[in-house]
Design a protein around this motif. Structure first.
Motif, PDB file in Angstrom:
ATOM      1  N   VAL A  22      65.000 115.938  75.536  1.00 36.86           N
ATOM      2  CA  VAL A  22      66.006 116.256  74.520  1.00 36.86           C
ATOM      3  C   VAL A  22      66.917 115.049  74.287  1.00 36.86           C
ATOM      4  CG1 VAL A  22      68.053 117.648  74.039  1.00 36.86           C
ATOM      5  CG2 VAL A  22      65.985 118.739  74.916  1.00 36.86           C
ATOM      6  N   ASP A  23      67.345 114.411  75.362  1.00 30.90           N
ATOM      7  CA  ASP A  23      68.234 113.248  75.228  1.00 30.90           C
ATOM      8  C   ASP A  23      67.560 112.120  74.454  1.00 30.90           C
ATOM      9  OD1 ASP A  23      70.151 114.580  76.684  1.00 30.90           O
ATOM     10  OD2 ASP A  23      69.564 113.679  78.597  1.00 30.90           O
ATOM     11  N   GLU A  24      66.300 111.848  74.769  1.00 32.57           N
ATOM     12  CA  GLU A  24      65.601 110.735  74.124  1.00 32.57           C
ATOM     13  C   GLU A  24      65.347 111.002  72.646  1.00 32.57           C
ATOM     14  OE1 GLU A  24      62.093 109.756  76.286  1.00 32.57           O
ATOM     15  OE2 GLU A  24      63.175 109.228  78.126  1.00 32.57           O
ATOM     16  N   ILE A  25      64.986 112.235  72.294  1.00 37.66           N
ATOM     17  CA  ILE A  25      64.688 112.523  70.893  1.00 37.66           C
ATOM     18  C   ILE A  25      65.948 112.404  70.028  1.00 37.66           C
ATOM     19  CG2 ILE A  25      65.028 115.040  70.912  1.00 37.66           C
ATOM     20  CD1 ILE A  25      62.518 115.255  69.184  1.00 37.66           C
ATOM     21  N   ILE A  26      67.112 112.730  70.606  1.00 40.25           N
ATOM     22  CA  ILE A  26      68.371 112.577  69.875  1.00 40.25           C
ATOM     23  C   ILE A  26      68.726 111.094  69.745  1.00 40.25           C
ATOM     24  CG2 ILE A  26      70.851 113.026  69.908  1.00 40.25           C
ATOM     25  CD1 ILE A  26      69.235 115.490  69.231  1.00 40.25           C
ATOM     26  N   GLN A  27      68.578 110.350  70.832  1.00 39.16           N
ATOM     27  CA  GLN A  27      68.954 108.938  70.832  1.00 39.16           C
ATOM     28  C   GLN A  27      68.014 108.075  69.986  1.00 39.16           C
ATOM     29  OE1 GLN A  27      69.048 107.893  74.972  1.00 39.16           O
ATOM     30  NE2 GLN A  27      70.762 109.266  75.444  1.00 39.16           N
ATOM     31  N   ASP A  28      66.724 108.411  70.004  1.00 36.56           N
ATOM     32  CA  ASP A  28      65.731 107.569  69.332  1.00 36.56           C
ATOM     33  C   ASP A  28      65.545 107.903  67.858  1.00 36.56           C
ATOM     34  OD1 ASP A  28      65.406 106.453  71.788  1.00 36.56           O
ATOM     35  OD2 ASP A  28      63.517 107.466  72.255  1.00 36.56           O
ATOM     36  N   ASN A  29      66.174 108.986  67.383  1.00 38.35           N
ATOM     37  CA  ASN A  29      66.027 109.388  65.983  1.00 38.35           C
ATOM     38  C   ASN A  29      67.412 109.532  65.359  1.00 38.35           C
ATOM     39  OD1 ASN A  29      62.916 110.242  65.589  1.00 38.35           O
ATOM     40  ND2 ASN A  29      63.588 110.833  67.644  1.00 38.35           N
ATOM     41  N   LYS A  30      68.001 108.407  65.027  1.00 37.89           N
ATOM     42  CA  LYS A  30      69.363 108.401  64.499  1.00 37.89           C
ATOM     43  C   LYS A  30      69.480 109.119  63.158  1.00 37.89           C
ATOM     44  CE  LYS A  30      70.696 105.904  67.983  1.00 37.89           C
ATOM     45  NZ  LYS A  30      71.459 106.525  69.084  1.00 37.89           N
ATOM     46  N   SER A  31      68.371 109.183  62.411  1.00 33.11           N
ATOM     47  CA  SER A  31      68.416 109.802  61.086  1.00 33.11           C
ATOM     48  C   SER A  31      68.024 111.279  61.105  1.00 33.11           C
ATOM     49  CB  SER A  31      67.493 109.046  60.128  1.00 33.11           C
ATOM     50  OG  SER A  31      66.145 109.096  60.598  1.00 33.11           O
ATOM     51  N   ILE A  32      67.925 111.865  62.292  1.00 29.04           N
ATOM     52  CA  ILE A  32      67.539 113.266  62.390  1.00 29.04           C
ATOM     53  C   ILE A  32      68.544 114.142  61.651  1.00 29.04           C
ATOM     54  CG2 ILE A  32      68.772 113.657  64.563  1.00 29.04           C
ATOM     55  CD1 ILE A  32      66.422 115.420  65.440  1.00 29.04           C
ATOM     56  N   SER A  33      68.044 115.157  60.963  1.00 32.30           N
ATOM     57  CA  SER A  33      68.925 116.028  60.189  1.00 32.30           C
ATOM     58  C   SER A  33      69.797 116.864  61.116  1.00 32.30           C
ATOM     59  CB  SER A  33      68.108 116.948  59.285  1.00 32.30           C
ATOM     60  OG  SER A  33      67.413 117.922  60.050  1.00 32.30           O
TER      61      SER A  33
END
Length: 272
Positions: A210-221
């Motif tokens: 969860v932490d990595e997907i948030i950090q690595d995808n700055k443009s996530i909706s």
């Protein structure tokens, strides 16, 4: 009447359709008790004749909670019962199979027998890494993917049905496995080494931090981020399944069945 299934006379077929439409839509126990051996063609024909009865049974037994889907909250008993009703509707009504709760109980027992010290992660490995359960990539949009009994027996499913099997089996083993209502691809969520991890049940149970997907995808909706960070309410999961079924039946041009699930969706949505 069953002996007349292979009679091609239109009047006979019309009379059979009329007679079978008045049943509950499932004659599997009666057929098994009488030891009647139907051909594959007759099974398919009988199942189609029983379909109106299954529609009536689904609508009759589906109880809309006060407050609609939102009222399910953490009511796992009602949620599982609704999944059972969907499974019964999607079954052919001809062949005999255990009820959904019994299938889930058997899978939980099997998991324990094969994993002496079972945990959320070892259950993940047993179900998905071992390929006991796999994504149904060849027939992704079939309504069967929303039939958890069918998924239990075949080992196939779509992202949400596989995640639900993981959650429901885990619940029987006192595990904390929740859902992640990620747009376009439903995921499960567990804690691993004290950190939240997403499980992609459709792709061999691969783990996603969860932490990595948030950090690595700055443009996530914001919507996707909210889905990742919060547990999917049971009502939201159910509504997603209802929408999937409406879409699947529309693709098959089975408008009567699509209409059933659109109607249930709307009733669940507007009930207060």
């Amino acid at each position: 009447m069953l002996q007349l299934l292979d009679d091609e006379e239109p009047a006979i077929q019309d009379a059979l359709r009329q007679e079978f439409s008045g049943t509950c839509g499932d004659l599997s126990n009666e057929i098994a008790a009488l030891a009647i051996d139907l051909t594959t063609t007759d099974q398919k024909r009988l199942s189609q004749m029983l379909q109106p009865g299954r529609r009536e049974t689904l609508l009759h037994e589906w109880q809309i909670p006060q407050g609609g889907a939102a009222a399910l909250d953490d009511d796992w008993e009602t949620f599982e019962n609704m999944l059972r009703l969907i499974a019964d509707f999607l079954h052919d009504g001809v062949t005999l199979r255990p009820a959904l709760p019994d299938l889930l109980d058997m899978l939980a027992e099997e998991a324990v027998e094969e994993k002496a010290h079972i945990s959320e992660d070892s259950l993940r490995l047993w179900m998905f890494d071992s390929e006991n359960f796999m994504g149904n990539k060849d027939d992704y949009y079939t309504p069967h993917n929303s039939d958890l009994s069918w998924c239990s027996e075949t080992g196939l499913g779509n992202p949400i049905s596989l995640a639900l099997l993981y959650m429901l089996i885990g619940r029987r083993l006192n595990m904390e496995i929740t859902g992640c209502n990620y747009p376009g691809h439903f995921l499960a969520r567990i804690q691993l080494d004290g950190k939240p991890v997403l499980v992609d049940c459709f792709h061999k149970g691969r783990l996603i931090s969860v932490d990595e997907i948030i950090q690595d995808n700055k443009s996530i909706s914001d919507y996707a981020k909210q889905a990742i960070l919060t547990t999917a309410p049971l009502g939201h999961i159910l509504m997603r399944i209802l929408r999937n079924l409406e879409h699947s039946f529309n693709k098959l041009k089975r408008e009567d069945d699509a209409k059933i699930f659109r109607m249930i969706f709307e009733r669940m949505h507007r009930s207060i």
